[in-house]
Design a protein around this motif. Structure first.
Motif, PDB file in Angstrom:
ATOM      1  N   MET A 185      30.634  76.277  51.690  1.00  0.00           N
ATOM      2  CA  MET A 185      30.514  75.185  50.741  1.00  0.00           C
ATOM      3  C   MET A 185      31.882  74.508  50.569  1.00  0.00           C
ATOM      4  N   ALA A 186      31.896  73.210  50.605  1.00  0.00           N
ATOM      5  CA  ALA A 186      33.149  72.445  50.512  1.00  0.00           C
ATOM      6  C   ALA A 186      33.729  72.515  49.106  1.00  0.00           C
ATOM      7  N   ARG A 187      35.052  72.497  49.049  1.00  0.00           N
ATOM      8  CA  ARG A 187      35.742  72.506  47.756  1.00  0.00           C
ATOM      9  C   ARG A 187      35.637  71.131  47.113  1.00  0.00           C
ATOM     10  N   ALA A 188      35.641  71.114  45.785  1.00  0.00           N
ATOM     11  CA  ALA A 188      35.672  69.854  45.053  1.00  0.00           C
ATOM     12  C   ALA A 188      37.035  69.208  45.249  1.00  0.00           C
ATOM     13  N   VAL A 189      37.064  67.888  45.197  1.00  0.00           N
ATOM     14  CA  VAL A 189      38.300  67.143  45.395  1.00  0.00           C
ATOM     15  C   VAL A 189      39.352  67.573  44.373  1.00  0.00           C
ATOM     16  N   SER A 190      38.968  67.698  43.110  1.00  0.00           N
ATOM     17  CA  SER A 190      39.945  68.080  42.080  1.00  0.00           C
ATOM     18  C   SER A 190      40.423  69.512  42.276  1.00  0.00           C
ATOM     19  N   GLU A 191      39.549  70.380  42.778  1.00  0.00           N
ATOM     20  CA  GLU A 191      39.941  71.762  43.055  1.00  0.00           C
ATOM     21  C   GLU A 191      40.976  71.803  44.176  1.00  0.00           C
ATOM     22  N   THR A 192      40.757  71.032  45.220  1.00  0.00           N
ATOM     23  CA  THR A 192      41.711  70.969  46.330  1.00  0.00           C
ATOM     24  C   THR A 192      43.035  70.395  45.856  1.00  0.00           C
ATOM     25  N   HIS A 193      42.967  69.353  45.045  1.00  0.00           N
ATOM     26  CA  HIS A 193      44.171  68.733  44.469  1.00  0.00           C
ATOM     27  C   HIS A 193      44.994  69.779  43.727  1.00  0.00           C
ATOM     28  N   ASP A 194      44.339  70.546  42.871  1.00  0.00           N
ATOM     29  CA  ASP A 194      45.022  71.592  42.095  1.00  0.00           C
ATOM     30  C   ASP A 194      45.563  72.699  42.996  1.00  0.00           C
ATOM     31  N   GLU A 195      44.808  73.080  44.017  1.00  0.00           N
ATOM     32  CA  GLU A 195      45.263  74.110  44.944  1.00  0.00           C
ATOM     33  C   GLU A 195      46.508  73.646  45.708  1.00  0.00           C
ATOM     34  N   ILE A 196      46.558  72.380  46.045  1.00  0.00           N
ATOM     35  CA  ILE A 196      47.731  71.829  46.737  1.00  0.00           C
ATOM     36  C   ILE A 196      48.943  71.910  45.823  1.00  0.00           C
ATOM     37  N   LEU A 197      48.778  71.549  44.564  1.00  0.00           N
ATOM     38  CA  LEU A 197      49.893  71.624  43.607  1.00  0.00           C
ATOM     39  C   LEU A 197      50.395  73.060  43.454  1.00  0.00           C
ATOM     40  N   ILE A 198      49.482  73.988  43.334  1.00  0.00           N
ATOM     41  CA  ILE A 198      49.860  75.398  43.174  1.00  0.00           C
ATOM     42  C   ILE A 198      50.590  75.892  44.426  1.00  0.00           C
ATOM     43  N   ALA A 199      50.040  75.579  45.592  1.00  0.00           N
ATOM     44  CA  ALA A 199      50.669  76.008  46.848  1.00  0.00           C
ATOM     45  C   ALA A 199      52.049  75.373  47.012  1.00  0.00           C
ATOM     46  N   ALA A 200      52.169  74.103  46.684  1.00  0.00           N
ATOM     47  CA  ALA A 200      53.470  73.432  46.792  1.00  0.00           C
ATOM     48  C   ALA A 200      54.476  74.071  45.857  1.00  0.00           C
ATOM     49  N   SER A 201      54.070  74.349  44.654  1.00  0.00           N
ATOM     50  CA  SER A 201      54.954  74.984  43.683  1.00  0.00           C
ATOM     51  C   SER A 201      55.448  76.323  44.208  1.00  0.00           C
ATOM     52  N   ARG A 202      54.561  77.106  44.745  1.00  0.00           N
ATOM     53  CA  ARG A 202      54.944  78.421  45.290  1.00  0.00           C
ATOM     54  C   ARG A 202      55.863  78.284  46.499  1.00  0.00           C
ATOM     55  N   ARG A 203      55.533  77.371  47.401  1.00  0.00           N
ATOM     56  CA  ARG A 203      56.362  77.189  48.603  1.00  0.00           C
ATOM     57  C   ARG A 203      57.742  76.665  48.225  1.00  0.00           C
ATOM     58  N   PHE A 204      57.812  75.692  47.318  1.00  0.00           N
ATOM     59  CA  PHE A 204      59.108  75.158  46.897  1.00  0.00           C
ATOM     60  C   PHE A 204      59.951  76.263  46.266  1.00  0.00           C
ATOM     61  N   ALA A 205      59.312  77.141  45.509  1.00  0.00           N
ATOM     62  CA  ALA A 205      60.047  78.229  44.856  1.00  0.00           C
ATOM     63  C   ALA A 205      60.603  79.223  45.875  1.00  0.00           C
ATOM     64  N   VAL A 206      59.891  79.435  46.970  1.00  0.00           N
ATOM     65  CA  VAL A 206      60.303  80.418  47.966  1.00  0.00           C
ATOM     66  C   VAL A 206      61.284  79.824  48.981  1.00  0.00           C
ATOM     67  N   THR A 207      60.945  78.670  49.540  1.00  0.00           N
ATOM     68  CA  THR A 207      61.763  78.111  50.624  1.00  0.00           C
ATOM     69  C   THR A 207      62.492  76.832  50.239  1.00  0.00           C
ATOM     70  N   GLY A 208      62.353  76.398  48.993  1.00  0.00           N
ATOM     71  CA  GLY A 208      63.012  75.180  48.546  1.00  0.00           C
ATOM     72  C   GLY A 208      62.222  73.948  48.918  1.00  0.00           C
ATOM     73  N   TYR A 209      62.569  72.867  48.261  1.00  0.00           N
ATOM     74  CA  TYR A 209      61.891  71.601  48.528  1.00  0.00           C
ATOM     75  C   TYR A 209      62.148  71.147  49.964  1.00  0.00           C
ATOM     76  N   LYS A 210      63.415  71.129  50.362  1.00  0.00           N
ATOM     77  CA  LYS A 210      63.752  70.669  51.711  1.00  0.00           C
ATOM     78  C   LYS A 210      63.212  71.604  52.777  1.00  0.00           C
ATOM     79  N   GLY A 211      63.102  72.878  52.470  1.00  0.00           N
ATOM     80  CA  GLY A 211      62.653  73.861  53.440  1.00  0.00           C
ATOM     81  C   GLY A 211      61.143  73.971  53.558  1.00  0.00           C
ATOM     82  N   THR A 212      60.425  73.178  52.799  1.00  0.00           N
ATOM     83  CA  THR A 212      58.960  73.224  52.806  1.00  0.00           C
ATOM     84  C   THR A 212      58.415  71.947  53.426  1.00  0.00           C
ATOM     85  N   SER A 213      57.514  72.098  54.367  1.00  0.00           N
ATOM     86  CA  SER A 213      56.874  70.926  54.974  1.00  0.00           C
ATOM     87  C   SER A 213      55.468  70.764  54.399  1.00  0.00           C
TER      88      SER A 213
END
Length: 181
Positions: A1-29
């Motif tokens: 079943m496909a994810r809701a658009v808002s759910e994906t949006h929130d998941e992207i924010l959470i993943a970005a926050s975690r990646r930025f915290a681990v590898t930094g903003y510049k170190g995250t693609s």
């Protein structure tokens, strides 16, 4: 079943926050973020125009509070400016310490981005308020050290309860800045 658009949006924010915290903003693609969410880079770009827009969304609540503090400082002088700056910035830093941690070590580079350029002027006004609008080098040095120290401390001590961190920071600030008479 496909994810809701808002759910994906929130998941992207959470993943970005975690990646930025681990590898930094510049170190995250964007590809790193997409991989963490389990979607394509195109999906990330559907939700956010670019990596800068993603960071802007993550930082928007903290920036709004910083701008409100800047507005409260307008017209304040001397001891009143110091008190508003001290309490306002400590409260902001404690509340948004996870966001501050994301920027750790990358703040100067981020100020070069258009979405964050005005933060430099706000920071300068905060230093001025912490210094009680004094031109004395010792007051301005103490103000700058305190401002940077609050941010660094909040980023370092993410797990200390707010009701312990806030009074400790306020006590340090009051000892470090030169009181205005």
């Amino acid at each position: 079943m496909a994810r809701a658009v808002s759910e994906t949006h929130d998941e992207i924010l959470i993943a970005a926050s975690r990646r930025f915290a681990v590898t930094g903003y510049k170190g995250t693609s964007l590809q790193d973020i997409a991989r963490a969410v389990g979607c394509s880079k195109a999906t990330v770009l559907y939700h956010f125009a670019n990596k800068e827009a993603l960071l802007g969304k993550l930082m928007a609540p903290a920036i709004t509070v910083l701008e409100a503090l800047d507005a409260r400082l307008a017209g304040q002088t001397g001891a009143a400016a110091q008190q508003v700056a001290t309490e306002g910035f400590v409260d902001l830093a404690v509340r948004f310490r996870r966001e501050i941690a994301l920027l750790r070590g990358e703040f100067p580079d981020l100020l070069q981005q258009p979405a964050f350029a005005h933060i430099q002027q706000i920071s300068e006004r905060l230093v001025d308020a912490f210094a009680g609008h004094s031109d004395r080098p010792v007051a301005r040095i103490a103000a700058l050290v305190v401002l940077a120290g609050i941010a660094e401390t909040c980023a370092e001590f993410i797990d200390i309860p707010d009701d312990e961190l806030r009074p400790a920071l306020l006590a340090v600030v009051r000892r470090a800045v030169e009181p205005v008479s």
